[in-house]
Design a protein around this motif. Structure first.
Motif, PDB file in Angstrom:
ATOM      1  N   VAL A 104       0.835  -1.206   0.000  1.00 47.57           N
ATOM      2  CA  VAL A 104       0.000   0.000   0.000  1.00 47.57           C
ATOM      3  C   VAL A 104       0.865   1.251   0.000  1.00 47.57           C
ATOM      4  O   VAL A 104       0.603   2.211  -0.746  1.00 47.57           O
ATOM      5  CB  VAL A 104      -0.952  -0.009   1.213  1.00 47.57           C
ATOM      6  CG1 VAL A 104      -1.722   1.309   1.291  1.00 47.57           C
ATOM      7  CG2 VAL A 104      -1.914  -1.179   1.134  1.00 47.57           C
ATOM      8  N   ILE A 105       1.918   1.244   0.821  1.00 44.94           N
ATOM      9  CA  ILE A 105       2.818   2.394   0.863  1.00 44.94           C
ATOM     10  C   ILE A 105       3.548   2.552  -0.468  1.00 44.94           C
ATOM     11  O   ILE A 105       3.639   3.661  -1.023  1.00 44.94           O
ATOM     12  CB  ILE A 105       3.833   2.231   2.015  1.00 44.94           C
ATOM     13  CG1 ILE A 105       3.115   2.283   3.364  1.00 44.94           C
ATOM     14  CG2 ILE A 105       4.914   3.306   1.941  1.00 44.94           C
ATOM     15  CD1 ILE A 105       4.018   2.016   4.546  1.00 44.94           C
ATOM     16  N   ILE A 106       4.049   1.459  -0.996  1.00 46.31           N
ATOM     17  CA  ILE A 106       4.763   1.511  -2.269  1.00 46.31           C
ATOM     18  C   ILE A 106       3.831   1.988  -3.383  1.00 46.31           C
ATOM     19  O   ILE A 106       4.195   2.841  -4.203  1.00 46.31           O
ATOM     20  CB  ILE A 106       5.346   0.130  -2.607  1.00 46.31           C
ATOM     21  CG1 ILE A 106       6.452  -0.224  -1.607  1.00 46.31           C
ATOM     22  CG2 ILE A 106       5.900   0.100  -4.030  1.00 46.31           C
ATOM     23  CD1 ILE A 106       6.965  -1.633  -1.728  1.00 46.31           C
ATOM     24  N   GLY A 107       2.610   1.458  -3.415  1.00 46.09           N
ATOM     25  CA  GLY A 107       1.654   1.871  -4.433  1.00 46.09           C
ATOM     26  C   GLY A 107       1.304   3.342  -4.320  1.00 46.09           C
ATOM     27  O   GLY A 107       1.179   4.047  -5.334  1.00 46.09           O
ATOM     28  N   SER A 108       1.156   3.832  -3.101  1.00 42.14           N
ATOM     29  CA  SER A 108       0.823   5.240  -2.893  1.00 42.14           C
ATOM     30  C   SER A 108       1.945   6.148  -3.381  1.00 42.14           C
ATOM     31  O   SER A 108       1.697   7.191  -4.001  1.00 42.14           O
ATOM     32  CB  SER A 108       0.544   5.502  -1.411  1.00 42.14           C
ATOM     33  OG  SER A 108      -0.548   4.730  -0.951  1.00 42.14           O
ATOM     34  N   ILE A 109       3.180   5.754  -3.115  1.00 45.46           N
ATOM     35  CA  ILE A 109       4.331   6.556  -3.546  1.00 45.46           C
ATOM     36  C   ILE A 109       4.395   6.620  -5.065  1.00 45.46           C
ATOM     37  O   ILE A 109       4.507   7.701  -5.663  1.00 45.46           O
ATOM     38  CB  ILE A 109       5.639   5.980  -2.970  1.00 45.46           C
ATOM     39  CG1 ILE A 109       5.668   6.147  -1.443  1.00 45.46           C
ATOM     40  CG2 ILE A 109       6.855   6.663  -3.593  1.00 45.46           C
ATOM     41  CD1 ILE A 109       6.827   5.447  -0.775  1.00 45.46           C
ATOM     42  N   PHE A 110       4.313   5.465  -5.702  1.00 40.11           N
ATOM     43  CA  PHE A 110       4.473   5.433  -7.154  1.00 40.11           C
ATOM     44  C   PHE A 110       3.244   5.966  -7.895  1.00 40.11           C
ATOM     45  O   PHE A 110       3.372   6.403  -9.039  1.00 40.11           O
ATOM     46  CB  PHE A 110       4.798   4.009  -7.623  1.00 40.11           C
ATOM     47  CG  PHE A 110       6.246   3.656  -7.466  1.00 40.11           C
ATOM     48  CD1 PHE A 110       7.176   4.055  -8.403  1.00 40.11           C
ATOM     49  CD2 PHE A 110       6.681   2.940  -6.368  1.00 40.11           C
ATOM     50  CE1 PHE A 110       8.520   3.745  -8.257  1.00 40.11           C
ATOM     51  CE2 PHE A 110       8.021   2.613  -6.205  1.00 40.11           C
ATOM     52  CZ  PHE A 110       8.946   3.024  -7.155  1.00 40.11           C
ATOM     53  N   SER A 111       2.089   5.937  -7.282  1.00 47.18           N
ATOM     54  CA  SER A 111       0.920   6.539  -7.922  1.00 47.18           C
ATOM     55  C   SER A 111       1.098   8.043  -8.059  1.00 47.18           C
ATOM     56  O   SER A 111       0.578   8.655  -9.004  1.00 47.18           O
ATOM     57  CB  SER A 111      -0.343   6.223  -7.116  1.00 47.18           C
ATOM     58  OG  SER A 111      -0.281   6.806  -5.820  1.00 47.18           O
ATOM     59  N   VAL A 112       1.836   8.650  -7.138  1.00 47.26           N
ATOM     60  CA  VAL A 112       2.146  10.083  -7.229  1.00 47.26           C
ATOM     61  C   VAL A 112       3.276  10.322  -8.229  1.00 47.26           C
ATOM     62  O   VAL A 112       3.198  11.207  -9.086  1.00 47.26           O
ATOM     63  CB  VAL A 112       2.527  10.641  -5.843  1.00 47.26           C
ATOM     64  CG1 VAL A 112       2.982  12.092  -5.958  1.00 47.26           C
ATOM     65  CG2 VAL A 112       1.353  10.527  -4.888  1.00 47.26           C
ATOM     66  N   VAL A 113       4.325   9.510  -8.122  1.00 51.27           N
ATOM     67  CA  VAL A 113       5.495   9.700  -8.985  1.00 51.27           C
ATOM     68  C   VAL A 113       5.155   9.471 -10.454  1.00 51.27           C
ATOM     69  O   VAL A 113       5.641  10.197 -11.342  1.00 51.27           O
ATOM     70  CB  VAL A 113       6.624   8.750  -8.543  1.00 51.27           C
ATOM     71  CG1 VAL A 113       7.800   8.813  -9.524  1.00 51.27           C
ATOM     72  CG2 VAL A 113       7.098   9.098  -7.143  1.00 51.27           C
ATOM     73  N   LEU A 114       4.296   8.475 -10.731  1.00 51.83           N
ATOM     74  CA  LEU A 114       4.026   8.074 -12.107  1.00 51.83           C
ATOM     75  C   LEU A 114       2.738   8.653 -12.681  1.00 51.83           C
ATOM     76  O   LEU A 114       2.374   8.322 -13.808  1.00 51.83           O
ATOM     77  CB  LEU A 114       3.968   6.544 -12.199  1.00 51.83           C
ATOM     78  CG  LEU A 114       5.260   5.810 -11.824  1.00 51.83           C
ATOM     79  CD1 LEU A 114       5.036   4.312 -11.837  1.00 51.83           C
ATOM     80  CD2 LEU A 114       6.388   6.180 -12.770  1.00 51.83           C
ATOM     81  N   SER A 115       2.048   9.501 -11.940  1.00 47.57           N
ATOM     82  CA  SER A 115       0.850  10.129 -12.491  1.00 47.57           C
ATOM     83  C   SER A 115       1.240  11.037 -13.645  1.00 47.57           C
ATOM     84  O   SER A 115       2.404  11.418 -13.805  1.00 47.57           O
ATOM     85  CB  SER A 115       0.117  10.914 -11.407  1.00 47.57           C
ATOM     86  OG  SER A 115       0.905  12.011 -10.972  1.00 47.57           O
ATOM     87  N   PHE A 116       0.256  11.415 -14.452  1.00 49.59           N
ATOM     88  CA  PHE A 116       0.564  12.208 -15.651  1.00 49.59           C
ATOM     89  C   PHE A 116       1.214  13.540 -15.279  1.00 49.59           C
ATOM     90  O   PHE A 116       2.060  14.058 -16.017  1.00 49.59           O
ATOM     91  CB  PHE A 116      -0.714  12.460 -16.453  1.00 49.59           C
ATOM     92  CG  PHE A 116      -0.458  13.098 -17.788  1.00 49.59           C
ATOM     93  CD1 PHE A 116       0.095  12.373 -18.832  1.00 49.59           C
ATOM     94  CD2 PHE A 116      -0.746  14.436 -18.004  1.00 49.59           C
ATOM     95  CE1 PHE A 116       0.348  12.956 -20.061  1.00 49.59           C
ATOM     96  CE2 PHE A 116      -0.504  15.037 -19.232  1.00 49.59           C
ATOM     97  CZ  PHE A 116       0.039  14.294 -20.260  1.00 49.59           C
ATOM     98  N   ASN A 117       0.829  14.093 -14.140  1.00 52.42           N
ATOM     99  CA  ASN A 117       1.430  15.344 -13.667  1.00 52.42           C
ATOM    100  C   ASN A 117       2.458  15.098 -12.564  1.00 52.42           C
ATOM    101  O   ASN A 117       2.754  15.990 -11.776  1.00 52.42           O
ATOM    102  CB  ASN A 117       0.342  16.293 -13.142  1.00 52.42           C
ATOM    103  CG  ASN A 117      -0.629  16.713 -14.227  1.00 52.42           C
ATOM    104  OD1 ASN A 117      -0.223  16.975 -15.356  1.00 52.42           O
ATOM    105  ND2 ASN A 117      -1.915  16.756 -13.891  1.00 52.42           N
ATOM    106  N   GLY A 118       2.995  13.880 -12.524  1.00 58.97           N
ATOM    107  CA  GLY A 118       3.894  13.490 -11.449  1.00 58.97           C
ATOM    108  C   GLY A 118       5.340  13.858 -11.684  1.00 58.97           C
ATOM    109  O   GLY A 118       5.707  14.502 -12.684  1.00 58.97           O
ATOM    110  N   ASN A 119       6.182  13.380 -10.775  1.00 56.12           N
ATOM    111  CA  ASN A 119       7.597  13.743 -10.783  1.00 56.12           C
ATOM    112  C   ASN A 119       8.349  13.222 -12.003  1.00 56.12           C
ATOM    113  O   ASN A 119       9.199  13.919 -12.561  1.00 56.12           O
ATOM    114  CB  ASN A 119       8.267  13.212  -9.509  1.00 56.12           C
ATOM    115  CG  ASN A 119       7.576  13.705  -8.256  1.00 56.12           C
ATOM    116  OD1 ASN A 119       6.533  13.185  -7.886  1.00 56.12           O
ATOM    117  ND2 ASN A 119       8.144  14.700  -7.592  1.00 56.12           N
ATOM    118  N   LEU A 120       8.040  11.979 -12.408  1.00 50.76           N
ATOM    119  CA  LEU A 120       8.765  11.394 -13.534  1.00 50.76           C
ATOM    120  C   LEU A 120       8.520  12.178 -14.813  1.00 50.76           C
ATOM    121  O   LEU A 120       9.462  12.499 -15.551  1.00 50.76           O
ATOM    122  CB  LEU A 120       8.362   9.932 -13.714  1.00 50.76           C
ATOM    123  CG  LEU A 120       9.056   9.188 -14.865  1.00 50.76           C
ATOM    124  CD1 LEU A 120      10.571   9.242 -14.709  1.00 50.76           C
ATOM    125  CD2 LEU A 120       8.577   7.755 -14.947  1.00 50.76           C
TER     126      LEU A 120
END
Length: 240
Positions: A104-120
């Motif tokens: 859950v923690i990992i998914g929450s982190i990467f859902s932010v990082v990999l969102s269309f407006n995210g960090n990546l």
């Protein structure tokens, strides 16, 4: 036999009996409130006609095809650490760190990082590369989810292979060196054959893990979508 009896009883009660009981129920029209009637293979035939089930099984095949990658990456990293690279204690700790985080923690982190407006995508934009909807596009959602699963679990594999490397016969390695074998020949003809039981064990537990422990990550990251692009059988069972 007396010492084995408690373990055998636990396996029979919590594994074998539920397995056969569940198979028996699958041959009926039972629901949570109705015991139903015997219908044979009707449920299985109906499942084969369900496009969601076929999509989940196709995704399961893709997941199984990724098993060699999940086994090879920890093995290669363990080999590098075993060779005595500088800072190997630090790397060993860093590699294992994701394994202690919940899905859950990992998914929450990467859902932010990999969102269309995210960090990546922000970093890609700085490099002049157009952003990608990593989790919202059917072509990238499953590979990205598998990559995250690999990152979050390979630390345990590294430790397993390091343990296996510690058991490799030093005499055989020294004999190969004296015979003029190159390093890659020593690894291919001496060390990797010695690691065969570890490779087999890692392959089995990786396969089981991929088929039974991706629910939390998929639930948080994609919810099985887009469409059924990341729906696997265990998630479909819950969704149904």
């Amino acid at each position: 036999m007396l010492f084995l009896l408690p373990a055998i009883l636990l396996v029979l009660v919590f594994r074998i009996f539920p397995l056969f009981w569940g198979f028996g129920i699958s041959l009926t029209s039972a629901t949570s409130t109705d015991p139903g009637q015997f219908i044979g293979a009707g449920n299985y035939l109906r499942a084969l006609d369900d496009p969601n089930f076929r999509s989940a099984m196709a995704n399961a095949v893709v997941v199984l095809l990724s098993v060699p990658i999940f086994v090879t990456i920890p093995m290669l990293l363990a080999i590098l650490i075993h060779q005595g690279v500088p800072g190997r204690t630090f790397f060993r700790s860093v590699y294992f760190f994701p394994a202690i985080l919940s899905s859950v923690i990992i998914g929450s982190i990467f859902s932010v990082v990999l969102s269309f407006n995210g960090n990546l995508n922000a970093l890609l934009g700085i490099a002049g590369i157009s952003g990608v909807d990593w989790l919202g596009h059917s072509a990238t959602a499953l590979p990205v989810t598998l990559a995250i699963q690999c990152w979050s679990t390979f630390g345990m594999g590294v430790l397993i292979f390091l343990a296996g490397l510690s058991t490799v016969s030093k005499e055989m390695v020294e004999a190969a060196c004296l015979d003029g074998a190159k390093m890659w020949q020593i690894w291919w003809h001496v060390i990797i054959p010695e690691l065969r039981p570890i490779i087999e064990f890692s392959t089995v537990i990786t396969t089981i893990g991929l088929l039974t422990s991706m629910f939390g990550l998929i639930y948080v990251l994609t919810g099985g979508g887009p469409g059924t692009a990341t729906t696997v059988p265990e998630y479909l069972i819950w969704a149904a």
